[in-house]
Motif scaffolding. Structure first.
Motif, PDB file in Angstrom:
ATOM      1  N   ARG A 178     -10.699  12.155  -1.374  1.00  0.00           N
ATOM      2  CA  ARG A 178     -12.041  11.769  -1.822  1.00  0.00           C
ATOM      3  C   ARG A 178     -12.238  10.257  -1.772  1.00  0.00           C
ATOM      4  O   ARG A 178     -12.778   9.647  -2.679  1.00  0.00           O
ATOM      5  CB  ARG A 178     -12.318  12.325  -3.212  1.00  0.00           C
ATOM      6  CG  ARG A 178     -12.305  13.860  -3.238  1.00  0.00           C
ATOM      7  CD  ARG A 178     -12.555  14.429  -4.607  1.00  0.00           C
ATOM      8  NE  ARG A 178     -12.545  15.895  -4.566  1.00  0.00           N
ATOM      9  CZ  ARG A 178     -12.607  16.679  -5.637  1.00  0.00           C
ATOM     10  NH1 ARG A 178     -12.674  16.134  -6.852  1.00  0.00           N
ATOM     11  NH2 ARG A 178     -12.603  17.995  -5.517  1.00  0.00           N
ATOM     12  N   GLY A 179     -11.756   9.665  -0.675  1.00  0.00           N
ATOM     13  CA  GLY A 179     -11.988   8.254  -0.415  1.00  0.00           C
ATOM     14  C   GLY A 179     -10.960   7.298  -0.975  1.00  0.00           C
ATOM     15  O   GLY A 179     -11.020   6.098  -0.685  1.00  0.00           O
ATOM     16  N   GLU A 180     -10.002   7.780  -1.755  1.00  0.00           N
ATOM     17  CA  GLU A 180      -8.985   6.915  -2.346  1.00  0.00           C
ATOM     18  C   GLU A 180      -7.627   7.209  -1.721  1.00  0.00           C
ATOM     19  O   GLU A 180      -7.233   8.370  -1.589  1.00  0.00           O
ATOM     20  CB  GLU A 180      -8.908   7.145  -3.853  1.00  0.00           C
ATOM     21  CG  GLU A 180      -7.901   6.262  -4.564  1.00  0.00           C
ATOM     22  CD  GLU A 180      -7.890   6.453  -6.072  1.00  0.00           C
ATOM     23  OE1 GLU A 180      -7.572   5.483  -6.786  1.00  0.00           O
ATOM     24  OE2 GLU A 180      -8.183   7.583  -6.537  1.00  0.00           O
ATOM     25  N   THR A 181      -6.907   6.154  -1.342  1.00  0.00           N
ATOM     26  CA  THR A 181      -5.578   6.349  -0.771  1.00  0.00           C
ATOM     27  C   THR A 181      -4.616   6.813  -1.850  1.00  0.00           C
ATOM     28  O   THR A 181      -4.449   6.157  -2.877  1.00  0.00           O
ATOM     29  CB  THR A 181      -5.055   5.049  -0.139  1.00  0.00           C
ATOM     30  OG1 THR A 181      -5.990   4.584   0.835  1.00  0.00           O
ATOM     31  CG2 THR A 181      -3.712   5.285   0.546  1.00  0.00           C
ATOM     32  N   VAL A 182      -3.982   7.954  -1.628  1.00  0.00           N
ATOM     33  CA  VAL A 182      -3.093   8.539  -2.635  1.00  0.00           C
ATOM     34  C   VAL A 182      -1.651   8.648  -2.168  1.00  0.00           C
ATOM     35  O   VAL A 182      -0.739   8.790  -2.990  1.00  0.00           O
ATOM     36  CB  VAL A 182      -3.606   9.929  -3.084  1.00  0.00           C
ATOM     37  CG1 VAL A 182      -4.933   9.799  -3.811  1.00  0.00           C
ATOM     38  CG2 VAL A 182      -3.739  10.893  -1.900  1.00  0.00           C
ATOM     39  N   VAL A 183      -1.418   8.574  -0.862  1.00  0.00           N
ATOM     40  CA  VAL A 183      -0.067   8.654  -0.307  1.00  0.00           C
ATOM     41  C   VAL A 183       0.038   7.682   0.852  1.00  0.00           C
ATOM     42  O   VAL A 183      -0.897   7.567   1.658  1.00  0.00           O
ATOM     43  CB  VAL A 183       0.254  10.088   0.179  1.00  0.00           C
ATOM     44  CG1 VAL A 183       1.499  10.100   1.072  1.00  0.00           C
ATOM     45  CG2 VAL A 183       0.451  11.042  -0.992  1.00  0.00           C
ATOM     46  N   GLY A 184       1.133   6.955   0.923  1.00  0.00           N
ATOM     47  CA  GLY A 184       1.389   6.086   2.062  1.00  0.00           C
ATOM     48  C   GLY A 184       2.841   6.180   2.485  1.00  0.00           C
ATOM     49  O   GLY A 184       3.734   6.165   1.630  1.00  0.00           O
ATOM     50  N   VAL A 185       3.069   6.278   3.779  1.00  0.00           N
ATOM     51  CA  VAL A 185       4.422   6.312   4.341  1.00  0.00           C
ATOM     52  C   VAL A 185       4.470   5.376   5.541  1.00  0.00           C
ATOM     53  O   VAL A 185       3.591   5.423   6.405  1.00  0.00           O
ATOM     54  CB  VAL A 185       4.836   7.741   4.772  1.00  0.00           C
ATOM     55  CG1 VAL A 185       6.180   7.715   5.489  1.00  0.00           C
ATOM     56  CG2 VAL A 185       4.885   8.676   3.572  1.00  0.00           C
ATOM     57  N   VAL A 186       5.470   4.518   5.581  1.00  0.00           N
ATOM     58  CA  VAL A 186       5.708   3.644   6.735  1.00  0.00           C
ATOM     59  C   VAL A 186       7.168   3.815   7.146  1.00  0.00           C
ATOM     60  O   VAL A 186       8.079   3.498   6.378  1.00  0.00           O
ATOM     61  CB  VAL A 186       5.418   2.169   6.411  1.00  0.00           C
ATOM     62  CG1 VAL A 186       5.790   1.287   7.609  1.00  0.00           C
ATOM     63  CG2 VAL A 186       3.954   1.968   6.041  1.00  0.00           C
ATOM     64  N   ALA A 187       7.377   4.328   8.346  1.00  0.00           N
ATOM     65  CA  ALA A 187       8.726   4.500   8.882  1.00  0.00           C
ATOM     66  C   ALA A 187       9.043   3.352   9.819  1.00  0.00           C
ATOM     67  O   ALA A 187       8.249   3.030  10.707  1.00  0.00           O
ATOM     68  CB  ALA A 187       8.842   5.830   9.620  1.00  0.00           C
ATOM     69  N   ALA A 188      10.193   2.724   9.617  1.00  0.00           N
ATOM     70  CA  ALA A 188      10.653   1.616  10.461  1.00  0.00           C
ATOM     71  C   ALA A 188      11.989   2.023  11.073  1.00  0.00           C
ATOM     72  O   ALA A 188      13.054   1.667  10.550  1.00  0.00           O
ATOM     73  CB  ALA A 188      10.785   0.341   9.633  1.00  0.00           C
ATOM     74  N   PRO A 189      11.974   2.769  12.180  1.00  0.00           N
ATOM     75  CA  PRO A 189      13.211   3.361  12.700  1.00  0.00           C
ATOM     76  C   PRO A 189      14.287   2.348  13.062  1.00  0.00           C
ATOM     77  O   PRO A 189      15.477   2.609  12.853  1.00  0.00           O
ATOM     78  CB  PRO A 189      12.732   4.125  13.943  1.00  0.00           C
ATOM     79  CG  PRO A 189      11.287   4.388  13.697  1.00  0.00           C
ATOM     80  CD  PRO A 189      10.793   3.202  12.939  1.00  0.00           C
TER      81      PRO A 189
END
Length: 267
Positions: free
Chosen positions: A113-124
């Motif tokens: 609903r417009g709000e960021t709730v999960v973030g994932v950044v993979a740096a292999p």
């Protein structure tokens, strides 16, 4: 309010997609990409890998979350019907990837609903994957992240980035010249997502950049914020393409003021 079980599901999907896309990019990159390529140019190969990674991610999302919306760097844009929208950068740090530098990553965020709730950044190439859930802290694997202890601006290590347009880069260099005398030093990493994660991990005191897109920013901003950093844009405004800033609480306000006075929000 997003249900806890939905947060957990979105995190699981994002982690799977980032892990698999990161492996594809790591293992599929030709060893001699920077100097020779089988296609017409090395850029063509990077573009193909970028598109292949986004296709892999969107396939996973379509299989596991078919009603969700999607915004992706390589052109994917659909509204969905579930209230969830994924914001995906399949390869953040393209030039680093081209040259064989390790600072590139896969950035995946989920909005509810417009709000960021999960973030994932993979740096292999770092062997690291960062993640955050709204209200649940920021993590690298099982290690909880925290931004650096507060230090004054003159002892702050700050990162920034530069755009591709020549006129914008020239002005960004002028802004950096205004900032560098009043901070410890400046770094230019080449990946917005990883710079934001480095603020979260205490490797930087702050980071700013003009010209970011939502997919550059969404996951990393949540990770930085959940690690205790402050984030925003111009004074009293959220982070945006005009200006995005993340920093420790002591550094944030004076750096934001300096950037605003230096015109970091325009070309």
């Amino acid at each position: 309010m997003i249900p806890q079980d939905l947060k957990a599901e979105l995190l699981d999907v994002a982690q799977e997609a980032a892990r698999r896309a990161g492996a594809l990019l790591r293992d599929g990159r030709p060893a001699d990409l920077a100097v020779a390529a089988t296609k017409s140019s090395p850029i063509d190969v990077v573009t193909e890998m970028d598109i292949a990674a986004e296709k892999l991610i969107t396939g996973i999302l379509a299989e596991r979350r078919p009603a969700d919306g999607l915004l992706g760097e390589e052109g994917a844009d659909s509204p969905g019907t579930s209230g969830v929208r994924w914001v995906v950068d399949p390869l953040d740090g393209t030039v680093n990837y081209l040259y064989g530098l390790p600072s590139w990553g896969v950035s995946i965020a989920a909005e509810y609903r417009g709000e960021t709730v999960v973030g994932v950044v993979a740096a292999p190439m770092r062997g690291e994957t960062y993640h955050a859930v709204l209200g649940g802290g920021a993590w690298s694997g099982t290690a909880r992240l925290a931004c650096r202890p507060d230090a004054p601006l003159d002892r702050a290590l700050i990162a920034t980035g530069f755009g591709y347009l020549q006129t914008r880069r020239a002005h960004q260099a002028e802004v950096a010249a205004r900032i560098i005398p009043v901070v410890r030093d400046i770094r230019r990493g080449g990946s917005a997502a990883l710079d934001l994660c480095d603020v979260a991990a205490g490797r930087l005191d702050g980071y700013w950049e003009r010209g970011l897109n939502p997919w550059d920013l969404a996951a990393g901003e949540l990770i930085a914020r959940e690690a205790g950093a402050l984030t925003g844009g111009r004074p009293s405004e959220p982070a945006s393409g005009e200006l995005a800033l993340a920093a420790t609480p002591a550094v944030f306000a004076p750096l934001q003021l300096l950037l605003d006075e230096a015109g970091a929000w325009h070309d």
